[in-house]
Design an enzyme around this catalytic site. Structure first.
Site, PDB file in Angstrom:
ATOM      1  N   ASP A  83       0.801  -1.076   0.148  1.00 23.78           N
ATOM      2  CA  ASP A  83      -0.184   0.258   0.106  1.00 23.78           C
ATOM      3  C   ASP A  83       0.785   1.054  -0.088  1.00 23.78           C
ATOM      4  O   ASP A  83       1.645   1.232   0.807  1.00 23.78           O
ATOM      5  CB  ASP A  83      -1.004  -0.003   1.216  1.00 23.78           C
ATOM      6  CG  ASP A  83      -1.699   1.123   1.187  1.00 23.78           C
ATOM      7  OD1 ASP A  83      -2.445   1.384   0.422  1.00 23.78           O
ATOM      8  OD2 ASP A  83      -2.371   1.484   2.260  1.00 23.78           O
ATOM      9  N   ASP A 105       3.154   4.943  -5.432  1.00 23.43           N
ATOM     10  CA  ASP A 105       2.309   6.321  -5.122  1.00 23.43           C
ATOM     11  C   ASP A 105       2.910   7.270  -5.314  1.00 23.43           C
ATOM     12  O   ASP A 105       3.783   7.637  -4.618  1.00 23.43           O
ATOM     13  CB  ASP A 105       1.658   6.283  -4.028  1.00 23.43           C
ATOM     14  CG  ASP A 105       0.855   7.611  -3.665  1.00 23.43           C
ATOM     15  OD1 ASP A 105       0.635   8.480  -4.599  1.00 23.43           O
ATOM     16  OD2 ASP A 105       0.109   7.772  -2.641  1.00 23.43           O
ATOM     17  N   GLU A 135      -1.466   6.087  -9.060  1.00 24.45           N
ATOM     18  CA  GLU A 135      -2.441   6.906  -8.457  1.00 24.45           C
ATOM     19  C   GLU A 135      -2.432   8.464  -9.192  1.00 24.45           C
ATOM     20  O   GLU A 135      -1.176   8.747  -9.451  1.00 24.45           O
ATOM     21  CB  GLU A 135      -2.287   6.978  -6.758  1.00 24.45           C
ATOM     22  CG  GLU A 135      -3.103   8.175  -6.462  1.00 24.45           C
ATOM     23  CD  GLU A 135      -3.312   8.187  -4.847  1.00 24.45           C
ATOM     24  OE1 GLU A 135      -3.049   7.244  -4.184  1.00 24.45           O
ATOM     25  OE2 GLU A 135      -3.584   9.409  -4.408  1.00 24.45           O
ATOM     26  N   HIS A 181      -8.058  10.090   3.739  1.00 25.44           N
ATOM     27  CA  HIS A 181      -7.435   9.119   4.470  1.00 25.44           C
ATOM     28  C   HIS A 181      -7.671   9.446   6.044  1.00 25.44           C
ATOM     29  O   HIS A 181      -7.584  10.516   6.374  1.00 25.44           O
ATOM     30  CB  HIS A 181      -5.655   9.205   4.389  1.00 25.44           C
ATOM     31  CG  HIS A 181      -5.695   8.261   3.170  1.00 25.44           C
ATOM     32  ND1 HIS A 181      -4.951   8.969   2.004  1.00 25.44           N
ATOM     33  CD2 HIS A 181      -5.510   7.028   2.815  1.00 25.44           C
ATOM     34  CE1 HIS A 181      -4.767   7.882   0.935  1.00 25.44           C
ATOM     35  NE2 HIS A 181      -5.026   6.835   1.595  1.00 25.44           N
ATOM     36  N   GLY A 182      -7.636   8.457   6.946  1.00 30.23           N
ATOM     37  CA  GLY A 182      -7.559   8.631   8.259  1.00 30.23           C
ATOM     38  C   GLY A 182      -9.361   8.666   8.779  1.00 30.23           C
ATOM     39  O   GLY A 182     -10.380   8.422   8.222  1.00 30.23           O
ATOM     40  N   ASP A 269      -8.673   0.999   6.240  1.00 28.64           N
ATOM     41  CA  ASP A 269      -7.800   0.872   7.280  1.00 28.64           C
ATOM     42  C   ASP A 269      -8.161   1.350   8.902  1.00 28.64           C
ATOM     43  O   ASP A 269      -8.212   0.751   9.674  1.00 28.64           O
ATOM     44  CB  ASP A 269      -6.534   1.443   7.054  1.00 28.64           C
ATOM     45  CG  ASP A 269      -5.525   0.992   8.091  1.00 28.64           C
ATOM     46  OD1 ASP A 269      -5.737   0.192   8.830  1.00 28.64           O
ATOM     47  OD2 ASP A 269      -4.326   1.652   7.733  1.00 28.64           O
TER      48      ASP A 269
HETATM   49  O1  G3H Z   1      -3.581   4.956   3.697  1.00 28.51           O
HETATM   50  C1  G3H Z   1      -2.639   4.797   4.504  1.00 28.51           C
HETATM   51  C2  G3H Z   1      -2.997   3.563   5.290  1.00 28.51           C
HETATM   52  O2  G3H Z   1      -4.275   3.733   6.321  1.00 28.51           O
HETATM   53  C3  G3H Z   1      -1.831   3.249   5.999  1.00 28.51           C
HETATM   54  O3  G3H Z   1      -1.482   3.820   7.181  1.00 28.51           O
HETATM   55  O4  G3H Z   1       0.724   4.274   6.957  1.00 28.51           O
HETATM   56  O5  G3H Z   1      -0.106   4.377   8.943  1.00 28.51           O
HETATM   57  O6  G3H Z   1       0.317   2.154   7.847  1.00 28.51           O
HETATM   58  P1  G3H Z   1      -0.052   3.582   7.768  1.00 28.51           P
HETATM   59  P1  13P Z   2      -8.815   5.003   5.477  1.00 30.10           P
HETATM   60  O1  13P Z   2      -7.983   5.771   6.373  1.00 30.10           O
HETATM   61  O2  13P Z   2     -10.204   5.649   5.269  1.00 30.10           O
HETATM   62  O3  13P Z   2      -9.242   3.535   5.996  1.00 30.10           O
HETATM   63  O4  13P Z   2      -7.992   4.669   4.114  1.00 30.10           O
HETATM   64  C1  13P Z   2      -7.193   3.558   4.022  1.00 30.10           C
HETATM   65  C2  13P Z   2      -6.575   3.473   2.901  1.00 30.10           C
HETATM   66  O5  13P Z   2      -6.488   4.319   1.857  1.00 30.10           O
HETATM   67  C3  13P Z   2      -5.189   2.879   2.847  1.00 30.10           C
HETATM   68  O6  13P Z   2      -4.344   2.950   1.632  1.00 30.10           O
HETATM   69 ZN    ZN Z   3      -4.737   4.969   0.771  1.00 33.56          ZN
END
Ligand code: G3H
Ligand code: 13P
Ligand code: ZN
Length: 322
Positions: A83, A105, A135, A181-182, A269
């Site tokens: 990811d 990305d 992306e 995100h988030g 996530d």
């Molecule tokens: O979009 C990102 C995902 O939610 C992954 O989050 O980089 O904190 O593992 P992270």
């Molecule tokens: P959320 O933060 O909305 O769960 O998005 C997750 C995501 O895009 C991981 O790449």
């Molecule tokens: Zn993402």
């Protein structure tokens, strides 16, 4: 069956009017919660690992946990995906580790630079039987150490997608149509209130998605930032000592609508994190004398499983599609 790429999954999802859930994994209980739900619901799934997750668990552990899930769930297709790969080197390292899909990305780079990096990753990945998500456009929110402000975010420009896909050879395309995100999306000031006083976030830009689909018929589209910030878990966190701000997430009916269109992969996530944190906070408050991690991780894993089941059945539409 062994780990698969997303090629077959996306073809069936596109034709069948549903989307595959792409869930981020960071530890054993999250892998188990997700895959137990997928096994019981007979759903294909993408387990995705961010650069941060790989740094947290180290590059061996998450791969081995996913391999364990493959053994435990022999009848469902599972893809292992990087990811938000931030560089050619990270993508190569994941491909060397056996990932079946990577995301490069480079969406923060200028158009031609994004194409150049993506194309380089695609060439290496395809030589190794691995598929690539790229992306175009910039989502607001926080991912890894990168925070994109609402002002710096911008929707994907439909007039760019054809050239981007043709020149890079990528296998799927993540687009920005208003998801973010988030767990802090969408705050009350980003919403309107309906007649009952309920916060209503801005609609996703289905008009942009339609334009993109016209330019790229049959091509799999990906939505990031698709958590819906379940209010029960926000409340659970806040009534047990937490302090999550008011936010309402992406409405699930809009994700359902996107899944019926060209959106073949939906990333979730934050909802898993809220579920795990809420459950553990509640457990600790109700059982201040407990200290065995198995006792508080067990209900957290069980609630993740039920959350994922709900997503598979009611949002993504991929239950029974393995
Ligand atoms: O979009 C990102 C995902 O939610 C992954 O989050 O980089 O904190 O593992 P992270
Ligand atoms: P959320 O933060 O909305 O769960 O998005 C997750 C995501 O895009 C991981 O790449
Ligand atoms: Zn993402």
């Amino acid at each position: 069956m062994p780990l698969v790429t997303t090629t077959e999954m996306f073809k069936k999802a596109y034709d069948g009017g549903y989307a595959i859930g792409a869930f981020n994994v960071n530890n054993m209980e999250i892998v188990q919660g997700i895959t137990d739900a997928c096994r019981e619901e007979n759903a294909p799934v993408i387990l995705q690992v961010s650069k941060g997750a790989r740094a947290y668990a180290n590059r061996t552990y998450l791969k081995k946990l996913v391999e364990a899930a493959v053994i435990e769930c022999p009848n469902i297709p599972i893809a292992l995906h990087l990811d938000h790969g931030d560089s050619y080197e990270t993508c190569v390292s994941c491909i060397e580790d056996g990932f079946t899909s990577v995301m490069i990305d480079a969406s923060s780079k200028p158009f031609n630079e994004n194409i150049e990096i993506t194309k380089k990753v695609v060439e290496y990945a395809h030589d190794h039987g691995v598929v690539v998500e790229a992306e175009l456009g910039a989502l607001a929110g926080v991912e890894d150490e990168v925070q994109v402000s609402a002002a710096d975010s911008h929707y994907t420009r439909p007039e760019e997608v054809e050239e981007f896909v043709a020149r890079t050879g990528c296998d799927s395309l993540a687009i920005a149509i208003g998801t973010s995100h988030g767990a802090y999306k969408f705050t009350p000031d980003q919403c309107t209130r309906n007649a009952e006083g309920i916060l209503v976030p801005p609609e996703l830009r289905f008009d942009i998605l339609d334009e993109i689909v016209k330019k790229l018929p049959g091509f799999p589209i990906v939505l990031h930032g698709s958590s819906s910030v379940p209010q029960d878990y926000v409340k659970m966190i806040n009534t047990h000592g937490g302090k999550m701000p008011d936010a309402v997430g992406v409405p699930e009916d809009q994700l359902r609508k996107a899944a019926k269109l060209a959106v073949c992969k939906i990333n979730i996530d934050s909802d898993l994190r809220l579920t795990m944190t809420g459950t553990i906070r509640q457990f600790f408050e109700e059982h201040p004398d407990k200290f065995d991690p198995r006792e508080y991780l067990k209900p957290a894993r069980a609630n993740i499983k039920e959350l994922v089941r709900h997503k598979l059945v009611d949002v993504l539409g991929c239950a029974g599609k393995a």
